[in-house]
Design a protein around this motif. Structure first.
Motif, PDB file in Angstrom:
ATOM      1  N   VAL A   1       0.842  -1.194   0.000  1.00 58.44           N
ATOM      2  CA  VAL A   1       0.000   0.000   0.000  1.00 58.44           C
ATOM      3  C   VAL A   1       0.874   1.239   0.000  1.00 58.44           C
ATOM      4  N   ILE A   2       0.458   2.256  -0.756  1.00 59.63           N
ATOM      5  CA  ILE A   2       1.098   3.565  -0.674  1.00 59.63           C
ATOM      6  C   ILE A   2       0.072   4.579  -0.189  1.00 59.63           C
ATOM      7  N   VAL A   3       0.464   5.370   0.814  1.00 60.21           N
ATOM      8  CA  VAL A   3      -0.367   6.428   1.368  1.00 60.21           C
ATOM      9  C   VAL A   3       0.202   7.748   0.848  1.00 60.21           C
ATOM     10  N   ILE A   4      -0.625   8.504   0.119  1.00 59.80           N
ATOM     11  CA  ILE A   4      -0.185   9.764  -0.477  1.00 59.80           C
ATOM     12  C   ILE A   4      -0.995  10.888   0.149  1.00 59.80           C
ATOM     13  N   ASP A   5      -0.356  11.637   1.043  1.00 60.75           N
ATOM     14  CA  ASP A   5      -1.024  12.715   1.768  1.00 60.75           C
ATOM     15  C   ASP A   5       0.029  13.720   2.215  1.00 60.75           C
ATOM     16  N   ASP A   6      -0.263  14.999   2.072  1.00 62.16           N
ATOM     17  CA  ASP A   6       0.710  16.027   2.433  1.00 62.16           C
ATOM     18  C   ASP A   6       0.720  16.360   3.923  1.00 62.16           C
ATOM     19  N   HIS A   7      -0.247  15.883   4.672  1.00 64.94           N
ATOM     20  CA  HIS A   7      -0.270  16.129   6.117  1.00 64.94           C
ATOM     21  C   HIS A   7       0.555  15.047   6.810  1.00 64.94           C
TER      22      HIS A   7
ATOM     23  N   ALA B   1       4.152   8.924   0.646  1.00 66.87           N
ATOM     24  CA  ALA B   1       4.648  10.065  -0.107  1.00 66.87           C
ATOM     25  C   ALA B   1       3.819  11.283   0.258  1.00 66.87           C
ATOM     26  N   ALA B   2       4.466  12.455   0.239  1.00 65.25           N
ATOM     27  CA  ALA B   2       3.799  13.695   0.613  1.00 65.25           C
ATOM     28  C   ALA B   2       3.138  14.391  -0.571  1.00 65.25           C
ATOM     29  N   ASP B   3       3.434  13.937  -1.806  1.00 68.53           N
ATOM     30  CA  ASP B   3       2.844  14.567  -2.982  1.00 68.53           C
ATOM     31  C   ASP B   3       2.836  13.580  -4.144  1.00 68.53           C
TER      32      ASP B   3
ATOM     33  N   GLU C   1       4.126  13.762  -7.216  1.00 68.57           N
ATOM     34  CA  GLU C   1       5.389  13.557  -7.908  1.00 68.57           C
ATOM     35  C   GLU C   1       6.266  12.556  -7.165  1.00 68.57           C
ATOM     36  N   SER C   2       6.346  12.681  -5.846  1.00 67.74           N
ATOM     37  CA  SER C   2       7.128  11.737  -5.030  1.00 67.74           C
ATOM     38  C   SER C   2       6.533  10.339  -5.105  1.00 67.74           C
ATOM     39  N   ALA C   3       5.209  10.263  -5.114  1.00 73.21           N
ATOM     40  CA  ALA C   3       4.538   8.957  -5.200  1.00 73.21           C
ATOM     41  C   ALA C   3       4.878   8.270  -6.519  1.00 73.21           C
ATOM     42  N   LEU C   4       4.841   9.005  -7.617  1.00 72.87           N
ATOM     43  CA  LEU C   4       5.146   8.415  -8.922  1.00 72.87           C
ATOM     44  C   LEU C   4       6.586   7.923  -8.975  1.00 72.87           C
ATOM     45  N   ALA C   5       7.507   8.691  -8.393  1.00 73.47           N
ATOM     46  CA  ALA C   5       8.910   8.271  -8.364  1.00 73.47           C
ATOM     47  C   ALA C   5       9.073   7.006  -7.530  1.00 73.47           C
ATOM     48  N   LEU C   6       8.416   6.953  -6.385  1.00 73.06           N
ATOM     49  CA  LEU C   6       8.513   5.785  -5.518  1.00 73.06           C
ATOM     50  C   LEU C   6       7.893   4.557  -6.185  1.00 73.06           C
ATOM     51  N   LEU C   7       6.750   4.748  -6.836  1.00 72.61           N
ATOM     52  CA  LEU C   7       6.066   3.626  -7.477  1.00 72.61           C
ATOM     53  C   LEU C   7       6.846   3.080  -8.672  1.00 72.61           C
ATOM     54  N   ALA C   8       7.703   3.878  -9.255  1.00 75.95           N
ATOM     55  CA  ALA C   8       8.529   3.391 -10.357  1.00 75.95           C
ATOM     56  C   ALA C   8       9.480   2.297  -9.863  1.00 75.95           C
ATOM     57  N   ASP C   9       9.821   2.335  -8.560  1.00 75.93           N
ATOM     58  CA  ASP C   9      10.722   1.347  -7.959  1.00 75.93           C
ATOM     59  C   ASP C   9      10.005   0.298  -7.124  1.00 75.93           C
ATOM     60  N   GLN C  10       8.842   0.639  -6.579  1.00 71.41           N
ATOM     61  CA  GLN C  10       8.106  -0.237  -5.668  1.00 71.41           C
ATOM     62  C   GLN C  10       6.712  -0.505  -6.227  1.00 71.41           C
ATOM     63  N   GLY C  11       6.386  -1.742  -6.475  1.00 79.61           N
ATOM     64  CA  GLY C  11       5.032  -2.052  -6.896  1.00 79.61           C
ATOM     65  C   GLY C  11       4.090  -2.024  -5.708  1.00 79.61           C
ATOM     66  N   CYS C  12       2.900  -1.512  -5.912  1.00 75.27           N
ATOM     67  CA  CYS C  12       1.894  -1.493  -4.846  1.00 75.27           C
ATOM     68  C   CYS C  12       0.571  -2.010  -5.384  1.00 75.27           C
ATOM     69  N   ASP C  13      -0.216  -2.580  -4.491  1.00 74.52           N
ATOM     70  CA  ASP C  13      -1.538  -3.089  -4.824  1.00 74.52           C
ATOM     71  C   ASP C  13      -2.621  -2.030  -4.651  1.00 74.52           C
ATOM     72  N   VAL C  14      -2.370  -1.103  -3.714  1.00 74.07           N
ATOM     73  CA  VAL C  14      -3.372  -0.104  -3.336  1.00 74.07           C
ATOM     74  C   VAL C  14      -2.706   1.250  -3.183  1.00 74.07           C
TER      75      VAL C  14
ATOM     76  N   ARG D   1      -6.527  16.849  -2.096  1.00 77.07           N
ATOM     77  CA  ARG D   1      -5.841  18.144  -2.063  1.00 77.07           C
ATOM     78  C   ARG D   1      -4.361  17.930  -1.742  1.00 77.07           C
ATOM     79  N   LEU D   2      -3.574  17.828  -2.807  1.00 77.10           N
ATOM     80  CA  LEU D   2      -2.133  17.656  -2.674  1.00 77.10           C
ATOM     81  C   LEU D   2      -1.438  18.874  -3.263  1.00 77.10           C
ATOM     82  N   PRO D   3      -0.255  19.206  -2.756  1.00 77.73           N
ATOM     83  CA  PRO D   3       0.494  20.295  -3.377  1.00 77.73           C
ATOM     84  C   PRO D   3       1.014  19.864  -4.747  1.00 77.73           C
ATOM     85  N   GLY D   4       1.129  20.794  -5.672  1.00 74.72           N
ATOM     86  CA  GLY D   4       1.582  20.435  -7.010  1.00 74.72           C
ATOM     87  C   GLY D   4       0.484  19.688  -7.730  1.00 74.72           C
ATOM     88  N   MET D   5       0.760  18.451  -8.109  1.00 80.97           N
ATOM     89  CA  MET D   5      -0.216  17.600  -8.773  1.00 80.97           C
ATOM     90  C   MET D   5      -1.307  17.214  -7.775  1.00 80.97           C
ATOM     91  N   SER D   6      -2.548  17.602  -8.063  1.00 78.05           N
ATOM     92  CA  SER D   6      -3.653  17.282  -7.151  1.00 78.05           C
ATOM     93  C   SER D   6      -4.008  15.803  -7.254  1.00 78.05           C
TER      94      SER D   6
END
Length: 126
Positions: A7-13, A34-36, A38-51, A57-62
């Motif tokens: 699982v990846i949790v993407i939240d800026d808080h 990941a806090a945003d 862009e960071s999530a996409l970079a992390l997912l390029a290396d780590q596969g996730c199911d969820v 409301r994220l900074p940068g890419m919503s």
């Protein structure tokens, strides 16, 4: 027994994200965060996730921008929305990605057991 859901949790808080990570780790999931977008996409390029659990409301890419990108790159990934927007409505565009009403969780999550069960069901065909 099957492998633990990833699982990846993407939240800026930060504190909210850390609390979700701790909850999910306690439930036996392998969790990344990941806090945003862009960071999530970079992390997912290396780590596969199911969820992916995505804040709208994220900074940068919503979250609205990130969700279609995740779906295009990882079509088998279950996409869940975690939002503090009490007026959030599921749009036709998000529905087209396979997101349903039971994939939306409002902050703070009132029923963590239901939340965990939804993640456990990720990828189920039923």
């Amino acid at each position: 027994m099957s492998a633990a859901r990833r699982v990846i949790v993407i939240d800026d808080h930060h504190s909210l994200r850390r609390n979700l990570v701790a909850l999910l780790q306690d439930e036996g999931f392998v969790v990344f965060d990941a806090a945003d977008g862009e960071s999530a996409l970079a992390l997912l390029a290396d780590q596969g996730c199911d969820v992916a659990i995505v804040d709208i409301r994220l900074p940068g890419m919503s979250g609205y921008e990130l969700l279609p990108c995740l779906h295009a790159r990882y079509p088998e990934m279950t996409l869940l929305i975690h939002t503090g927007s009490v007026d959030f409505l599921l749009t036709p565009e998000l529905s087209a990605l396979g997101i349903a009403e039971d994939d939306i969780f409002f902050k703070p999550i009132a029923d963590t057991k239901q939340f965990v069960r939804r993640i456990q069901r990720a990828g189920d065909s039923s």
